[in-house]
Motif scaffolding. Structure first.
Motif, short mmCIF file in Angstrom:
data_model
loop_
_atom_site.label_atom_id
_atom_site.label_comp_id
_atom_site.label_asym_id
_atom_site.label_seq_id
_atom_site.Cartn_x
_atom_site.Cartn_y
_atom_site.Cartn_z
N ALA A 143 34.90 32.88 46.90
CA ALA A 143 33.81 33.31 46.03
C ALA A 143 34.35 33.93 44.74
O ALA A 143 33.81 33.68 43.65
CB ALA A 143 32.91 34.31 46.77
N LEU A 144 35.41 34.71 44.85
CA LEU A 144 36.01 35.31 43.65
C LEU A 144 36.62 34.24 42.75
O LEU A 144 36.55 34.35 41.51
CB LEU A 144 37.09 36.32 44.05
N PHE A 145 37.20 33.23 43.35
CA PHE A 145 37.77 32.14 42.55
C PHE A 145 36.67 31.44 41.75
O PHE A 145 36.80 31.22 40.54
CB PHE A 145 38.49 31.13 43.44
N LEU A 146 35.56 31.10 42.41
CA LEU A 146 34.46 30.43 41.72
C LEU A 146 33.86 31.32 40.64
O LEU A 146 33.51 30.85 39.54
CB LEU A 146 33.38 30.02 42.73
N ALA A 147 33.74 32.61 40.94
CA ALA A 147 33.19 33.55 39.95
C ALA A 147 34.07 33.63 38.71
O ALA A 147 33.57 33.66 37.57
CB ALA A 147 33.02 34.93 40.58
N VAL A 165 29.48 39.92 44.67
CA VAL A 165 30.41 39.30 45.62
C VAL A 165 31.26 40.36 46.32
O VAL A 165 31.40 40.36 47.55
CB VAL A 165 31.30 38.27 44.89
N LEU A 166 31.83 41.26 45.53
CA LEU A 166 32.69 42.30 46.10
C LEU A 166 31.91 43.28 46.96
O LEU A 166 32.40 43.75 47.99
CB LEU A 166 33.42 43.04 44.98
N GLY A 167 30.69 43.60 46.53
CA GLY A 167 29.88 44.52 47.31
C GLY A 167 29.54 43.97 48.68
O GLY A 167 29.61 44.67 49.69
N VAL A 168 29.18 42.69 48.73
CA VAL A 168 28.87 42.05 50.01
C VAL A 168 30.12 41.93 50.87
O VAL A 168 30.08 42.15 52.09
CB VAL A 168 28.24 40.66 49.78
N GLY A 169 31.26 41.61 50.24
CA GLY A 169 32.48 41.39 51.00
C GLY A 169 33.14 42.66 51.48
O GLY A 169 33.73 42.69 52.57
N LEU A 175 33.89 51.04 45.07
CA LEU A 175 35.14 50.28 44.97
C LEU A 175 34.88 48.92 44.35
O LEU A 175 35.67 48.45 43.51
CB LEU A 175 35.77 50.12 46.35
N ALA A 176 33.77 48.29 44.73
CA ALA A 176 33.43 46.98 44.15
C ALA A 176 33.27 47.08 42.64
O ALA A 176 33.72 46.19 41.90
CB ALA A 176 32.13 46.45 44.79
N ASN A 177 32.65 48.14 42.17
CA ASN A 177 32.46 48.32 40.73
C ASN A 177 33.79 48.49 40.01
O ASN A 177 34.01 47.96 38.92
CB ASN A 177 31.55 49.53 40.49
N ALA A 178 34.70 49.25 40.64
CA ALA A 178 36.02 49.46 40.04
C ALA A 178 36.82 48.16 40.01
O ALA A 178 37.45 47.81 39.01
CB ALA A 178 36.78 50.54 40.81
N LEU A 179 36.82 47.43 41.14
CA LEU A 179 37.56 46.17 41.20
C LEU A 179 36.96 45.14 40.24
O LEU A 179 37.69 44.32 39.67
CB LEU A 179 37.54 45.62 42.63
N LYS A 180 35.65 45.21 40.05
CA LYS A 180 34.98 44.32 39.08
C LYS A 180 35.60 44.46 37.70
O LYS A 180 35.86 43.47 37.01
CB LYS A 180 33.50 44.62 39.04
N SER A 181 35.86 45.71 37.28
CA SER A 181 36.44 45.94 35.96
C SER A 181 37.85 45.37 35.87
O SER A 181 38.23 44.77 34.87
CB SER A 181 36.46 47.45 35.65
N ALA A 182 38.63 45.55 36.94
CA ALA A 182 40.00 45.04 36.94
C ALA A 182 40.02 43.52 36.89
O ALA A 182 40.79 42.91 36.12
CB ALA A 182 40.75 45.54 38.17
N LEU A 183 39.19 42.87 37.70
CA LEU A 183 39.18 41.41 37.73
C LEU A 183 38.59 40.82 36.45
O LEU A 183 39.02 39.76 35.99
CB LEU A 183 38.39 40.92 38.95
N SER A 184 37.61 41.51 35.87
CA SER A 184 37.08 41.08 34.58
C SER A 184 38.17 41.16 33.51
O SER A 184 38.27 40.28 32.64
CB SER A 184 35.89 41.95 34.17
N ALA A 185 38.99 42.21 33.57
CA ALA A 185 40.07 42.36 32.61
C ALA A 185 41.12 41.26 32.77
O ALA A 185 41.63 40.72 31.78
CB ALA A 185 40.73 43.73 32.76
N VAL A 186 41.44 40.89 34.02
CA VAL A 186 42.39 39.81 34.26
C VAL A 186 41.84 38.50 33.69
O VAL A 186 42.55 37.76 32.98
CB VAL A 186 42.68 39.66 35.77
N THR A 187 40.59 38.20 34.01
CA THR A 187 39.97 36.96 33.53
C THR A 187 39.92 36.94 32.01
O THR A 187 40.21 35.91 31.38
CB THR A 187 38.55 36.81 34.10
#
Length: 251
Positions: A143-147, A165-169, A175-187
């Protein structure tokens, strides 16, 4: 672009940066503005992506305390985001512009609708939160790959998708909100490199819009607690739907 066009782009980038800090959805403001100023849809998309990149770094710094003990997860998810961002960026640059022109109204509409249901999604995830340690499910990586493929291709409301996706998983909304920022930054960093090297970037627009976006993000974070997010979200959603309808009529 004329000096007036650049001033408009900088002003809207400032607002978009603030909107991203308060409610999210800044791309739904800046992208159509760049199209209206004369950029093609693909050029506007890649320029918008690069111009908003500094704001993502600020988000990571703001959540740095939440990353304690998450090094392994950050590395695993970050690698997925790297691969997804590359795939999405390459897909954008290797498919015909006409195909993007057909798809982008749907993406803008999808992003607007996702932003509209974000509060409901957040409440549902908050209710389901348990805070306990758990193993990351295998489907979460897919799911993260597709997102992040979507993020590399267009990116509007990517943060909303990632939080969902992170919240459900993970069943841990904070934590999902924090990881969202990190993954958005990577993308966003991936798109910066790929689009910067191979994309039709308007660097003059980036030169004025990127600092404005960074400043807007900083100011937005400072006043986020004082601005009611709901009316702002309603405005962004309505604007996004209107932009989608306009883009549909251009096909």
């Amino acid at each position: 672009m004329s000096a007036l066009d650049l001033a408009i782009a900088a002003g809207v980038a400032l607002v978009a940066g603030a909107i991203n800090s308060v409610a999210g959805g800044g791309s739904l403001i800046l992208f159509p503005t760049l199209v209206a100023l004369g950029l093609g849809t693909v050029a506007a998309n890649v320029t918008n992506s690069i111009a908003q990149w500094p704001g993502y770094l600020g988000g990571v710094l703001g959540f740095r305390a939440e990353y304690a003990g998450q090094r392994g997860r950050l590395l695993r998810f970050g690698l997925v985001a790297l691969l997804g961002g590359v795939a999405g960026s390459v897909l954008l640059l290797t498919t015909p512009t006409a195909a993007f022109d057909v798809v982008v109204p749907v993406l803008v509409l999808l992003a607007s609708l996702l932003l509209a249901v974000q509060p409901l999604l957040t409440r549902r995830l908050k209710q389901a939160e348990d805070g306990g340690p758990r193993r990351d499910p295998a489907w979460l990586y897919a799911a993260l790959f597709l997102a992040t493929v979507y993020g590399g291709y267009f990116g509007g409301a990517l943060g909303v998708i990632l939080v969902g996706v992170l919240g459900v998983g993970l069943h841990r909304l904070k934590l999902a909100n924090a990881l969202k920022s990190a993954l958005s930054a990577v993308t966003a960093t991936v798109t910066l490199v790929v689009f910067g090297l191979f994309g039709p970037v308007d660097w003059l627009v980036v030169a004025v819009a990127a600092p404005a976006s960074l400043l807007g993000g900083f100011l937005g974070a400072r006043i986020a607690t004082r601005i009611p997010a709901t009316p702002l979200r309603v405005f962004i959603v309505a604007f996004g739907v209107a932009v989608s309808i306009y883009l549909f009529t251009r096909i």
